[in-house]
Design a protein around this motif. Structure first.
Motif, PDB file in Angstrom:
ATOM      1  N   PHE A  35       5.054  11.392  -9.210  1.00  9.50           N
ATOM      2  CA  PHE A  35       4.470  11.178  -8.004  1.00  9.50           C
ATOM      3  C   PHE A  35       5.629  11.569  -6.581  1.00  9.50           C
ATOM      4  N   LEU A  36       6.547  11.102  -6.601  1.00 10.30           N
ATOM      5  CA  LEU A  36       7.597  10.717  -5.673  1.00 10.30           C
ATOM      6  C   LEU A  36       8.302  12.051  -5.366  1.00 10.30           C
ATOM      7  N   GLN A  37       7.625  12.693  -6.050  1.00  7.91           N
ATOM      8  CA  GLN A  37       8.983  14.629  -6.065  1.00  7.91           C
ATOM      9  C   GLN A  37       8.268  15.500  -5.980  1.00  7.91           C
ATOM     10  N   LYS A  38       6.891  15.255  -5.690  1.00  8.67           N
ATOM     11  CA  LYS A  38       6.064  16.070  -5.152  1.00  8.67           C
ATOM     12  C   LYS A  38       6.385  16.935  -3.559  1.00  8.67           C
ATOM     13  N   ASP A  39       6.176  17.081  -3.421  1.00 10.00           N
ATOM     14  CA  ASP A  39       6.132  17.647  -1.346  1.00 10.00           C
ATOM     15  C   ASP A  39       5.264  17.432  -1.077  1.00 10.00           C
ATOM     16  N   LYS A  40       3.942  16.932  -1.531  1.00 11.09           N
ATOM     17  CA  LYS A  40       2.992  16.866  -0.366  1.00 11.09           C
ATOM     18  C   LYS A  40       3.333  15.166   0.407  1.00 11.09           C
ATOM     19  N   PRO A  41       2.528  15.160   1.195  1.00 10.52           N
ATOM     20  CA  PRO A  41       2.895  14.246   1.889  1.00 10.52           C
ATOM     21  C   PRO A  41       2.666  13.069   1.068  1.00 10.52           C
ATOM     22  N   LEU A  42       3.044  11.717   1.124  1.00  7.63           N
ATOM     23  CA  LEU A  42       2.676  10.563   0.856  1.00  7.63           C
ATOM     24  C   LEU A  42       2.146   9.847   1.694  1.00  7.63           C
ATOM     25  N   TYR A  43       1.563   9.167   1.230  1.00 11.54           N
ATOM     26  CA  TYR A  43       0.858   7.499   2.347  1.00 11.54           C
ATOM     27  C   TYR A  43       0.428   6.617   1.076  1.00 11.54           C
ATOM     28  N   VAL A  44       1.644   5.882   1.751  1.00 13.34           N
ATOM     29  CA  VAL A  44       1.702   3.812   0.959  1.00 13.34           C
ATOM     30  C   VAL A  44       0.626   3.180   1.820  1.00 13.34           C
ATOM     31  N   PHE A  45      -0.424   2.607   0.489  1.00 13.11           N
ATOM     32  CA  PHE A  45      -0.957   1.659   1.166  1.00 13.11           C
ATOM     33  C   PHE A  45      -0.891   0.116   0.327  1.00 13.11           C
ATOM     34  N   SER A  46      -0.993  -1.151   1.578  1.00 15.28           N
ATOM     35  CA  SER A  46      -0.871  -2.164   0.379  1.00 15.28           C
ATOM     36  C   SER A  46      -1.552  -3.454   1.388  1.00 15.28           C
ATOM     37  N   SER A  47      -2.884  -3.124   0.968  1.00 18.98           N
ATOM     38  CA  SER A  47      -3.936  -4.761   1.114  1.00 18.98           C
ATOM     39  C   SER A  47      -3.218  -5.846   1.974  1.00 18.98           C
ATOM     40  N   HIS A  48      -2.277  -6.261   1.385  1.00 19.91           N
ATOM     41  CA  HIS A  48      -2.084  -8.207   1.965  1.00 19.91           C
ATOM     42  C   HIS A  48      -0.648  -7.986   1.072  1.00 19.91           C
ATOM     43  N   PHE A  49      -0.216  -9.624   1.537  1.00 12.98           N
ATOM     44  CA  PHE A  49       1.601  -8.886   1.596  1.00 12.98           C
ATOM     45  C   PHE A  49       1.534 -10.202  -0.039  1.00 12.98           C
ATOM     46  N   HIS A  50      -0.398 -10.714  -0.940  1.00 13.17           N
ATOM     47  CA  HIS A  50       0.284 -10.994  -2.193  1.00 13.17           C
ATOM     48  C   HIS A  50       1.687 -10.809  -2.676  1.00 13.17           C
ATOM     49  N   GLU A  51       2.317 -10.737  -3.964  1.00 15.45           N
ATOM     50  CA  GLU A  51       3.260 -10.014  -4.550  1.00 15.45           C
ATOM     51  C   GLU A  51       2.375  -9.178  -5.512  1.00 15.45           C
ATOM     52  N   ASP A  52       1.164  -8.950  -6.175  1.00 18.45           N
ATOM     53  CA  ASP A  52       0.652  -8.244  -7.263  1.00 18.45           C
ATOM     54  C   ASP A  52       0.047  -7.348  -6.023  1.00 18.45           C
ATOM     55  N   HIS A  53       0.074  -7.370  -4.573  1.00 18.60           N
ATOM     56  CA  HIS A  53      -0.888  -6.117  -4.201  1.00 18.60           C
ATOM     57  C   HIS A  53       0.662  -5.384  -2.974  1.00 18.60           C
ATOM     58  N   PHE A  54       1.733  -6.137  -3.096  1.00 22.78           N
ATOM     59  CA  PHE A  54       2.989  -5.501  -2.127  1.00 22.78           C
ATOM     60  C   PHE A  54       3.791  -5.337  -3.142  1.00 22.78           C
ATOM     61  N   ASN A  55       5.239  -4.721  -2.573  1.00 26.77           N
ATOM     62  CA  ASN A  55       5.832  -5.228  -3.310  1.00 26.77           C
ATOM     63  C   ASN A  55       7.571  -4.451  -2.491  1.00 26.77           C
ATOM     64  N   LYS A  56       8.363  -4.915  -2.495  1.00 28.45           N
ATOM     65  CA  LYS A  56       9.469  -4.254  -1.081  1.00 28.45           C
ATOM     66  C   LYS A  56       9.820  -2.757  -1.605  1.00 28.45           C
ATOM     67  N   ASP A  57       9.871  -2.830  -3.613  1.00 31.42           N
ATOM     68  CA  ASP A  57      10.198  -1.441  -3.643  1.00 31.42           C
ATOM     69  C   ASP A  57       9.901  -0.174  -3.263  1.00 31.42           C
ATOM     70  N   ILE A  58       8.945  -0.372  -2.107  1.00 29.50           N
ATOM     71  CA  ILE A  58       7.795   0.996  -1.969  1.00 29.50           C
ATOM     72  C   ILE A  58       8.481   1.306  -0.484  1.00 29.50           C
ATOM     73  N   PHE A  59      10.171   0.555  -0.108  1.00 30.33           N
ATOM     74  CA  PHE A  59      10.371   1.061   0.378  1.00 30.33           C
ATOM     75  C   PHE A  59      11.909   1.881   0.805  1.00 30.33           C
ATOM     76  N   GLU A  60      11.813   1.543  -0.617  1.00 29.43           N
ATOM     77  CA  GLU A  60      13.085   2.534  -1.466  1.00 29.43           C
ATOM     78  C   GLU A  60      13.220   3.944  -1.525  1.00 29.43           C
ATOM     79  N   TRP A  61      11.494   4.117  -1.734  1.00 28.10           N
ATOM     80  CA  TRP A  61      11.309   5.128  -2.018  1.00 28.10           C
ATOM     81  C   TRP A  61      10.980   6.097  -0.711  1.00 28.10           C
ATOM     82  N   LYS A  62      11.552   5.853   0.438  1.00 28.03           N
ATOM     83  CA  LYS A  62      12.417   6.893   1.505  1.00 28.03           C
ATOM     84  C   LYS A  62      13.654   7.512   1.610  1.00 28.03           C
TER      85      LYS A  62
END
Length: 264
Positions: free
Chosen positions: A35-62
């Protein structure tokens, strides 16, 4: 339009114009990179800080692509899990945002952070985050003001007050919308008897096109228990059976019915 189950409470929604990723934690099937390799705009949501809903690795996608919009709950910043500049949009309950492709409303939760209403491609989606009636199994024995302890969730709580809060959050959601094309909601057998109650209370109050279980920590089959309740309301239910499974939603307007197609 496709919806792919990644793991726990994480899904990828792909429309003709955009890709949306909700509550990424981990990717056992390894399908997110495609999915990251596709050209479409990507929107990333995280609902809260718990580790099973938020992972800092999402910022590596940049590092591997451009055109990413991060839409995060403000509690992630308050708990110092991310810096202010990491997100493009910070929202707390009551917050809204739109860019013309995606419109977002942040609603409440009975745990941390928010739940999401998202409109895109002419459809309305709900991702509950950790919104749920988490202490339903204690309600039959509870009295007002009584505190109890959950060994499963390792928390002290008041079951009746908690349910009142949950139902209040549903009322607030109805002020924004009373129907959803797709609802992603916790059906978590770990919390014991009554673990479907929150979902049942939700579908009693909203018109739902497709109900999608998530947060099922006791196995896929435990989430399938909800199908009988969805069937009673004539609501299509996705019996997810593995990580990386994809469902395509095809609407047949003329017949006023929905066909669900699984991609294995």
């Amino acid at each position: 339009m496709t919806l792919t189950y990644i793991f726990h409470s994480c899904f990828v929604l792909e429309t003709e114009r955009a890709i949306l990723i909700f509550d990424f934690w981990m990717d056992p099937s390894g399908c997110v990179p495609a999915f990251l390799q596709k050209d479409k705009p990507l929107y990333v949501f995280s609902s809260h800080f718990h580790e099973d809903h938020f992972n800092k690795d999402i910022f590596e996608w940049k590092k591997c692509r451009e055109n990413i919009t991060y839409i995060l709950s403000k509690d992630i910043f308050r708990h110092r899990r991310a810096a202010r500049e990491d997100a493009d949009v910070w929202l707390a309950k009551g917050g809204t945002w739109t860019d013309g492709v995606v419109s977002v409303w942040a609603l409440g939760s009975t745990d941390s952070g928010v739940s999401w209403i998202v409109e895109t491609a002419g459809k309305r989606f709900f991702h509950a985050g950790d919104l749920n009636n988490w202490y339903a199994k204690f309600l039959p024995d509870a009295v007002p003001g009584q505190k109890m302890y959950s060994f499963e969730l390792e928390e002290v709580f008041e079951p009746i007050a908690h349910e009142k809060q949950y139902l209040g959050e549903l009322k607030d959601i109805r002020k924004i919308a009373d129907s959803f094309d797709v609802v992603m909601f916790p059906i978590d057998g770990r919390i014991g008897n009554g673990y479907t109650l929150g979902g049942r209370q939700f579908i009693e109050r909203f018109k739902v096109g497709l109900f999608v279980p998530m947060h099922f920590t006791t196995g896929f089959e435990s989430s399938w228990r909800f199908k009988e309740f969805a069937d009673e309301k004539n609501i299509p239910f996705w019996e997810i059976s593995r990580e990386g499974e994809t469902i395509e939603i095809i609407e047949i307007i003329e017949k006023d019915e929905k066909t669900l197609s699984l991609h294995i």
